[in-house]
Write an enzyme that holds these catalytic residues in place. Structure first.
Site, short mmCIF file in Angstrom:
data_model
loop_
_atom_site.label_atom_id
_atom_site.label_comp_id
_atom_site.label_asym_id
_atom_site.label_seq_id
_atom_site.Cartn_x
_atom_site.Cartn_y
_atom_site.Cartn_z
N ASP A 492 0.86 -1.19 0.00
CA ASP A 492 0.00 0.00 0.00
C ASP A 492 0.89 1.23 0.00
OD1 ASP A 492 -2.23 1.59 0.21
OD2 ASP A 492 -2.68 1.09 2.29
N ASP A 1381 -44.45 -15.29 -67.62
CA ASP A 1381 -44.60 -14.56 -66.35
C ASP A 1381 -46.07 -14.60 -65.94
OD1 ASP A 1381 -43.98 -12.95 -64.20
OD2 ASP A 1381 -43.73 -11.11 -65.37
N ASP A 1488 -39.72 -10.68 -58.43
CA ASP A 1488 -39.66 -9.21 -58.43
C ASP A 1488 -39.08 -8.72 -57.12
OD1 ASP A 1488 -40.86 -9.48 -60.86
OD2 ASP A 1488 -42.87 -9.00 -60.17
#
Length: 1818
Positions: A492, A1381, A1488
């Site tokens: 410390d 299509d 699409d």
């Protein structure tokens, strides 16, 4: 420990002294100057310079006046820019362009080093003593670490003498992940991430300043996500970048939430760049006082007052990887002794040993888990180190033994300062021995010890940088340990702290004690509460080494610890620290307070020290200063139980706060015991985390953002933390609350205490946590080793071990265990340990010993295993010990249905041995009894079903009981199959009154072949609709059981069919499940699946190729519906492929064309629901994925072989204004030299969108344009929709007139009407102008004509369709292919015009409606009425309800036949709506789609699905159909689309162009380059299409098809293969320049370089600049190729090249199919070449299987490239052809890349003849 407290008298005297001092100083100034004290503004000393002020954002200003007292005059005098603001945080005085240095010379000794000499620019000085010439050194030390250093060019300066940091011994061998850019005038540097290219560290934001005592460098950072710097109290883990300045200089100060400097010195931070996880670390190796300013640019500015600028830039792929790099640099963390992970108690001032023991005893008495007791300085005699108080702590020498008796440890504190005063009644030998050895820090003269004052009074300070001091320190510790035994050391006060300023003499007035600039440190005085800066140490002036004091003390103390404790690991932990301390020591967060702020702020502190390489970290639990209220201490004990360093510690003069002090039965004690017991249970896991920190640098306490960095919500989380990757701790950190807001990251999580899975993820939740509870959650995917807890680790380590397994989303988990004796040093390095790897996958727990170098004396065993997330009860639990397999007894297996937890008990698995435990899951089959309905308990029970709510919102709450279904009777087995009858269990009512269940059914099971079988369930009394699609079945069944891969079992009482793979005994179909229903309009059957690995079902958009089985339902019903998640689209494919645990594959096809859905459950299981027909199943048993597809297409028909030109690139758009627009596009594409074969026209070429017409106004010139293009090698394809307009004048529209005459249109059943079922689609009424401003429905009503739909089942319709196509071809314009299509069929009205469907309303809205798009509007939404009637070729009348999904299928074959007959060529048909067998005649595009980034990935998934559906010629609209495309996305899509089999760029009306020449030159060039690669490889692609046509192979191939034994490939859908040999890894995300791709287990070559990529079976970061798509060729394969051309007519004329990619054995094989490219009958007539190539050991040959090609179509051999040809120089390449002499071929051989290339073109060798080519090295 805090500084001492002063009495009131002392404070008063100090205040009076301070006032007197102020007066005295003022008088001195007056006497010296003759005037009152003022601050004088200095002159500019002749530096007349006009600042050149940059125009920069405020956030980028770099402060030119960091000191106080800025004014305009002073600012300009510094040559800086003055611009005041109303914001004081933003610099008013900021740097001009006049400051900095320039590079005068530069040298690059090698490719990893740069040196430069810098000269200062002529700007005024900030603080004087600027250094004119500097040296810059850059060292690319590793692939992830860059060091650069700037120092005085002519004079050595102080540099940190770090114990661990050293340059690497050799330069990096892997590519660098960073690039260094050096700017010369002014000097600056930029560090870039190499890939993706990103600027990481840019010093050009501000100038370099380098004076003797002021060094400054600024750098701009890649983001605001900055973590680290220290040591301070950061109230949040994520830094605030709004002009915050943080001083760094070690200091004994209170961590009370201010911005001041604290105990440690950490000029290091990490920065998370973005959601990718890419991160950097920046470390300045400098120990001088400094400050770091963080500003919102974002940027940092370093100001340090000495040393050098020595930076390390660390580049990581994740935040954890940066910690790994940093700890590699500074030293890996130590592994603490096992006992130090136990709970610890301490306080300053127990007062006596008796009180200390009372504390120990009361905590022992309550049964608190508790391992360590401390004493603070009060154990010492007058606070002198290496002494003890012989009065109050008389028996302290025996205290360690007292602790050890109960398995506990004892730790003492040591401060560095040594008292100069003698001990009581004796000399102070420690001080005297230190004096004699001259170990003290000295005054500036280097001789006289510097005197200060700490706890014992006047003190000297050891100089731990002095070897003599280290020796003295070690000796003193050894001596004291002999006197007072202890187990570890706590150091410390080592910042270093002193209670007087500088010394007891004060400090001299010089530039060290009073530098020209003092950073914003606490008290703004360098020597405040520490030593004079001119004090001397061995490493240098204290000015330079102050912040290294604690570091040097740790190094010395570690040496002492090793001396004292020998092989025992022991421990050091320290208050003051510096990078590298974690190698030897832990740390606590200092002298906090008992308050609710400090409990919060401890978490950011712990997280930061884990970044700093000190994972052994914690705060003083319950607070150091002040009394700790019970509610605070309770909450702190809970969270502190999960601090790595878990210690309760408080200060002198405050109430005791050890847990037992609050009362034996207090809530605090009880909750402390509870969570400490959990801690102790988990210590094996925590210990393993420390091992991983030691070995890999991983964090122990981990920020949430380290694991979940892709989630921005985690970036600032600092009130929660993780242990490792798996344990989430959520404490309560506020008073008087029992609910906290917690963030639950994106994973499965289990409540650790209840063991239940929580349902929330990736969201903030409110957790109810009453006073005795803490939030504790375990992450799915974890396996945690555990051990039964006890009151100390000494005892707990003797107890049995166990495992907690937490299953993740995929029912997988993994973990590790590191185990040693817990005490010996260096057990990792010595190998004296056990290392386990644990994993769970597919119900198999592997307990694998990776290393076994330790035998535990306690004969430990794994006793219990808990498995969380078991959503079914276990069965057949087997334990395998080596070769012995044992079934666990019933008493050993427990299962909690509510918690979904399996407990395995009393296992006795010996530590150190390998085991596996397998189990099967007997799931509670929750088959939904209320599908598609709102949950209703009453209705549920009325159906005889079970009502049981679930925590999982997706799980059925109403489900069938186990005996619901049918009972099998009259079973009859024959060599070819089974027949049986079924009787419905009439205990249960029919569920739908309008569709009563059929009571008696029949079943037929047929063994079709050795690898396929069929089972059919039907009504034996009433004939039901069956799908009229022809399929190919063997002439006779397989009657020899030995030839079959499968066996079949029948479950009788609950009817079900089980199909078992004989080789593995795996059940791959098991329909003995409740809920089997067979009624007129609702059929349902379920099956268990052998694994979670299921692929297929369509056509719906899926977000991954492998299905997520977590209660997902997909509707199947053909519809004009653009792709969207879970939306039923154009086709129907009730087929899936499944993988088994054995890694075999099978496929299942349900031949049913009614509307249906499929539901997955995680059990795993699958439920089919259909609204009509029968149940007619086919199974193919592979056993490989590719074999499954071959067997499936054997039944449904092999994929069509399209013309060669269809493999070229194609362009289309809906919205060409006229034929001139098409012609201009064609001319632009030719001018750009972009390969391009096919041009389309969408419906805009027609007159008012009428089939078989031509718009004579806008497209009059189209026929001539088509003829011109075809003459130039191009092809043209037109669109045709099925709907035919009915509103034309008689004899003006032949298509309709002829259709009426031949009765081709769909009508009502005659009992309802004789009328046509009218719809509306694209055709407009004649003589109208469409008002596009109106809404869509109004346009349809007012402008769209009535249309009729041809019934293509009728043979008359096929003839009519053929004639109309023929007439168009012969009389209007030519074409080469047809695009059909809108054939779902689509209508713009619902059912019929007027929307009044005749007949049974239950067909339009059946009693069970699958989850289809707009399901609430009925099956007729956007199509025909379901009661419409169609007529099969045999005259059978059928409802559209049954055959709707076959409309596109029925449309395709007549179109295919017409195309072949009319053109005489095979061309191609491309259809939108498909059904199994459609692939025989047509290709398909994915519809699409939208111009969004996610569609790139989804297109790969879609192509792979259609590959297994038997439709090879597939692709998506490149760049997207709807919405404007974004350029980068379109470019990446062009690269991806270049590898679609059907490669077409197509977009929609009213959107900008997106073709390759629409974007500019760069886009066109990149498109050309990637299409040239496609065209180069077309011979390979064409051969794949042939193999699909003949053998049923896939073309676009999922990686798992080739590498099914590698489970990593099972989830891969961001990469795909062309056939077996070409791996495509596209960039699929915006802004990326690196893609992460998997390299499977084979040799792979980079397509661009021909070099072996070396890695295999792992993921690889691949550079992907904008112009590149990553391509790799698999070793062992030969790919045919041709030089590309503008179209295939010309590329086919080029010689054939071969790309020979050798495998590890130097071999390769390949093949080529070739014909005229377009003939209809070439295969039938044998006019083809099929040749095989083989290379081995330097010899390349060819052989033939078909060789009857017309001479005009012959190919000649061209350039051959051999990859992997070796590093030994090839000296000869020789070609031998029959009847010819050997010919030497010209060649090149690069021994570095191992690429051999030779050219046989000159030999004009046609490939209908054999050849042999040999290459030799001698």
């Amino acid at each position: 420990m805090g500084k001492r407290h002063f009495s009131g008298l002392e404070v008063a005297l100090m205040v009076m002294f301070a006032l007197a001092l102020v007066v005295a100083v003022a008088l001195v100034i007056v006497l010296a100057l003759g005037e009152p004290a003022v601050i004088k503004e200095e002159s500019d000393s002749g530096n007349n310079i006009t600042p050149e002020c940059p125009n920069i954002p405020l956030a980028e200003r770099v402060d030119c006046f960091p000191d106080a007292g800025a004014s305009q005059q002073k600012c300009v005098a510094r040559g800086c820019c003055w611009s005041p603001l109303d914001e004081t945080s933003i610099p008013w005085c900021f740097f001009s362009k006049n400051h900095g240095y320039t590079v005068v010379s530069m040298n690059k000794p090698d490719n990893t080093h740069i040196e430069a000499r810098l000269k200062r620019m002529g700007a005024p000085s900030l603080f004087g003593a600027d250094i004119e010439e500097l040296m810059f050194h850059a060292d690319m030390q590793t692939e992830n670490r860059l060091r650069f250093k700037i120092t005085d060019a002519n004079k050595a300066r102080f540099e940190v003498p770090h114990e661990h940091v050293k340059p690497p011994s050799s330069p990096p061998t892997s590519p660098l992940k960073y690039e260094l850019e050096l700017l010369q005038n002014p000097f600056g540097l930029r560090v870039w991430r190499s890939s993706p290219k990103k600027l990481l560290f840019d010093t050009t934001i501000g100038p370099l300043v380098f004076a003797d005592q002021y060094l400054q460098l600024s750098a701009k950072l890649p983001s605001h996500n900055i973590y680290g710097l220290g040591e301070h109290v950061h109230q949040n883990f994520l830094h605030d970048t709004n002009w915050k300045t943080w001083p760094i200089f070690t200091r004994d100060a209170f961590p009370n939430g201010g911005t001041h400097n604290l105990y440690g010195h950490y000029p290091y931070f990490t920065c998370l760049e973005d959601e990718s996880g890419y991160s950097i670390g920046v470390f300045l190796m400098n120990s001088n006082a400094m400050e770091v300013t963080i500003q919102p640019a974002p940027a940092v500015t370093y100001r340090t007052i000495g040393g050098v600028l020595d930076f390390y830039i660390l580049v990581g792929d994740t935040p954890e990887a940066v910690v790994d790099e940093f700890t590699q640099l500074i030293g890996r963390p130590f592994i603490p002794p096992y006992w130090s992970l136990g709970f610890q108690i301490s306080r300053w001032d127990y007062g006596s040993l008796d009180e200390l023991k009372r504390t120990v005893e009361r905590n022992r008495k309550v049964g608190l888990p508790y391992d360590v007791q401390y004493t603070d300085i009060d154990y010492m005699e007058d606070k002198k180190i290496f002494t003890y108080d012989e009065r109050n702590f008389k028996e302290l020498p025996q205290f360690a033994d007292y602790m050890h008796e109960k398995g506990q440890k004892y730790i003492i504190i040591l401060d560095p300062a040594v008292a100069t005063s003698p001990r009581v009644n004796r000399s102070y030998e420690t001080f005297l021995r230190g004096n004699e050895a001259k170990v003290w820090v000295t005054e500036a003269d280097g001789e006289i010890p510097l005197l200060g004052e700490v706890w014992p009074g006047e003190t000297v300070f050891p100089d731990f940088t002095n070897q003599a001091c280290i020796d003295w320190w070690v000796d003193e510790i050894v001596r004291f340990h002999k006197e007072v035994k202890h187990d570890a050391l706590w150091i410390d006060m080592n910042e270093v702290s002193s209670f007087v300023k500088g010394s007891n003499k004060g400090c001299a007035d010089n530039n060290l004690n009073y530098p020209p600039y003092t950073p914003s440190i606490l008290d703004e005085l360098m020597y405040s509460k520490t030593l004079c800066m001119d004090a001397k140490q061995k490493w240098g002036n204290h000015y330079d080494v102050h912040s290294l004091y604690g570091y040097s003390m740790v190094l010395a103390t570690d040496k002492a610890s090793r001396q004292v404790f020998g092989n025992s690991r022991s421990m050091v932990f320290t208050r003051s620290s510096f990078p590298g301390v974690g190698k030897y020591s832990g740390h606590w967060l200092g002298d906090n307070g008992a308050n609710w702020n400090d409990i919060k702020w401890a978490i950011p502190g712990m997280l930061e020290f884990n970044l700093f390489g000190i994972p052994y970290i914690g705060a003083d639990i319950c607070g150091f200063f002040d009394d700790s209220p019970e509610n605070l201490c309770t909450r702190w004990m809970q969270v502190g139980a999960f601090y790595p360093f878990s210690r309760n510690h408080n200060a002198q003069g405050y109430k005791t706060q050890d847990p037992a002090s609050y009362g034996e039965n207090s809530t605090l004690v009880n909750t402390s015991k509870h969570y400490l017991n959990i801690r102790y249970t988990l210590l094996p896991y925590l210990y393993t985390l420390f091992y991983k920190a030691h070995v890999n640098g991983e964090t122990v306490v981990r920020p949430m953002m380290h694991e979940f960095y892709s989630d921005k919500a985690t970036w600032a989380v600092d009130r929660q933390f993780l242990w490792g990757a798996h344990l989430l701790i959520t404490p309560v950190l506020d008073p008087d609350v029992d609910t906290v807001k917690a963030y639950i990251p994106d994973a499965i999580w289990y409540d650790f205490e209840t063991e239940k899975r929580i349902t929330q993820r990736k969201q903030e939740v409110d957790l109810f946590l009453p006073i005795d509870k803490l939030g504790l959650h375990l992450r799915g995917g974890a396996i945690l080793p555990i051990q039964k807890s006890d009151v100390t680790t000494t005892y707990s380590r003797r107890h049995p071990m166990g495992l907690i397994v937490a299953l993740d989303d995929n029912k997988k988990a993994s973990g590790e265990l590191f185990w040693d004796d817990g005490d010996s040093r260096d057990t990792v390095e010595s190998g004296n340990h056990i290392h386990y790897h644990f994993s769970v996958d597919n119900g198999l727990l592997s307990i694998h010993v990776a290393h076994n170098g330790y035998s535990d004396p306690n004969n430990l065993k794994f006793e219990n295993i808990t498995v969380l997330g078991m959503n079914g009860s276990p069965s057949n639990v087997l334990l395998l010990d080596g070769t012995t397999s044992t079934a666990l007894t019933e008493s050993q297996i427990q299962y909690d249905l509510i918690k979904q937890v399996m407990y395995l008990r009393d296992l006795e698995l010996e530590l150190g041995k390998n085991y596996t435990i397998s189990w099967e899951v007997k799931f509670l089959d929750r088959i939904n009894c209320q599908p598609g309905e709102n949950r209703d308990e009453a209705k549920c029970k009325a159906r005889g079903c079970i009502w049981q709510p679930s925590d999982n919102a997706e799980e059925p709450w109403c489900f069938y009981p186990e005996n619901h279904g049918y009972i099998a009777t009259n079973l009859s087995q024959t060599p070819s199959g089974w027949t049986l009858d079924l009787d419905r269990n009439t205990d249960f009512p029919s569920q739908r009154s309008v569709s009563p269940d059929i009571n008696k059914l029949s079943v037929e099971i047929t063994y079709l072949s050795g690898h396929s079988l069929r089972w059919k369930i039907f009504d034996p009394v009433n004939t039901r609709y069956e799908v009229p699609v022809p399929i190919n079945l063997p002439a006779t069944p397989e009657t020899d059981e030995a030839n079959r891969l499968y066996k079949v079992q029948i479950s009788e009482q609950l009817f079900g069919i089980q199909v078992i793979r004989k080789s593995t005994n795996e059940i791959i179909w098991d329909s003995a499940m409740p809920g089997f229903t067979f009624s007129n309009l609702f059929l349902q059957i379920s099956t268990r699946l052998p694994s979670n690995n299921v692929y297929g079902f369509g056509e719906t958009e899926h977000i991954s190729y492998k299905h997520d089985l977590n209660f997902h339902t997909y509707g199947l019903f053909a519809k004009d519906q653009p792709p969207g998640l879970k939306l039923n689209s154009y086709g129907v494919h009730p087929f899936y492929m499944g993988l088994e645990k054995s890694k075999n594959a099978h496929g299942v096809f349900l031949l049913n064309s009614n509307a249906m859905d499929v539901t997955f459950q995680p059990t795993p299981s699958l439920t089919y629901r259909t609204v009509g027909g029968i149940l007619d199943f086919f199974m193919m048993l592979g056993p490989t994925p590719e074999a499954v597809v071959q067997q499936y297409t054997e039944i449904i028909g092999r994929p069509v072989l399209p013309a060669y030109w269809t493999l070229g690139f194609q362009l289309c758009r809906y919205g060409y204004a006229n034929d001139q627009e098409i012609e201009d596009l064609y001319n632009e594409m030719r001018a750009a030299n972009i390969p391009y074969d096919v041009q389309y026209a969408d419906i805009d070429y027609m007159e008012r969108q009428l089939d078989f017409t031509l718009d004579q106004k806008n497209f009059k010139g189209l026929p001539a344009l088509v003829d011109r293009m075809r003459d130039e090698g191009m092809r043209f394809i037109f669109i045709l929709d099925p709907a035919i307009s009915a509103n034309e004048t008689k004899n003006t529209y032949p298509a309709f007139d002829h259709g009426i005459e031949q009765d081709v249109f769909i009508r009502w059943p005659p009992e309802f009407s004789s009328e046509i079922v009218w719809g509306k689609v694209w055709p407009d009424y004649p003589n109208i102008t469409v008002n596009n401003s109106l809404d869509w429905d109004t346009q349809v009503e007012q402008f769209r004509a009535f249309v009729a739909f041809p019934d293509f089942f009728k043979t008359t319709t096929a003839k009519w369709w053929h004639n109309e196509i023929k007439d168009f071809y012969n009389n209007k314009m030519k074409f080469d292919g047809l695009w059909i299509d809108m054939n779902e069929p689509a209508s713009f009205v619902h059912g019929t015009v007027g929307e009044n469907c005749l007949g049974d309303p239950n067909l339009e809205n059946p009693p069970y409606m699958p989850p289809l798009e707009s399901r609430e509007k009925g099956l007729n939404h956007k199509t025909l009425c379901m009661n419409s009637q169609q007529i099969l070729p045999d005259g059978t009348r059928v409802r559209h309800y049954d055959v709707h999904n076959l409309y596109g299928w029925s449309h395709t074959k007549p179109t295919y036949d017409a195309l072949h007959d009319v053109t005489g060529k095979r061309g191609v048909v491309v259809t939108r709506s498909t059904y199994p067998t459609s692939g025989q005649w047509a290709g398909h595009w994915l519809g699409d789609n939208k111009s969004t980034w996610d569609q790139l990935l989804k297109s790969i998934i879609g192509m792979m699905e259609f590959s297994i559906f038997g439709i090879s010629y597939t692709g998506a609209d490149i760049c997207g159909f709807f919405n404007p495309a974004e350029e980068e996305m379109c470019l990446r899509w062009m690269q991806l689309g270049a590898f679609y089999p059907f490669s077409r760029n197509h977009n929609s009306l009213n959107n900008p162009r997106q073709d390759p020449v629409a974007w500019g030159e760069q886009f066109a060039n990149i498109s050309r380059d990637v299409l040239n690669i496609r065209y180069t490889l077309l011979p390979y692609l064409n051969t794949l299409m042939y193999e699909a046509h003949v053998h049923g192979n896939t073309v676009v191939r999922p990686m798992l098809h080739e590498f099914v034994t590698d489970e990593n490939t099972w989830d891969i859908d961001r990469q795909f293969l062309w056939g077996p040999a070409l791996l495509i890894t596209p960039a699929l995300d915006k802004g990326v320049s690196v893609v992460r791709g998997y390299i499977p287990n084979a040799r792979w070559y980079d397509y661009y370089t021909g070099q072996n990529v070396v890695v295999r079976r792992r993921f690889l970061d691949m550079n992907t600049p904008l112009e590149k798509i990553n391509l790799h060729v698999r070793g062992g394969y030969i790919l045919p190729w041709q030089k590309p051309a503008n179209n295939t007519q010309y590329s086919r004329l080029n010689p054939l090249g071969l790309l020979v990619a050798l495998d590890d054995d130097g071999s390769a094989q390949g093949s080529l199919f070739w014909d005229d490219g377009e003939g209809v009958e070439t295969l039938k007539n044998g006019k083809i070449l099929v040749t095989s190539f083989s290379a081995s050991k330097g010899v390349l040959t060819n052989t033939f299987s078909k060789n009857n090609l017309d001479q005009k179509d012959q190919l000649t051999l061209g350039v051959v490239k051999v990859w992997g040809a070796g590093t030994v120089q090839i000296t000869q390449v020789n070609m031998t052809v029959s009847e010819m002499v050997n010919v030497n071929l010209n060649f090149t051989h690069n021994t570095e890349t191992e690429v051999l290339e030779f050219d046989a073109t000159s030999q004009s060798h046609t490939l209908d003849k054999n050849f042999t080519i040999t290459w030799k090295t001698t």
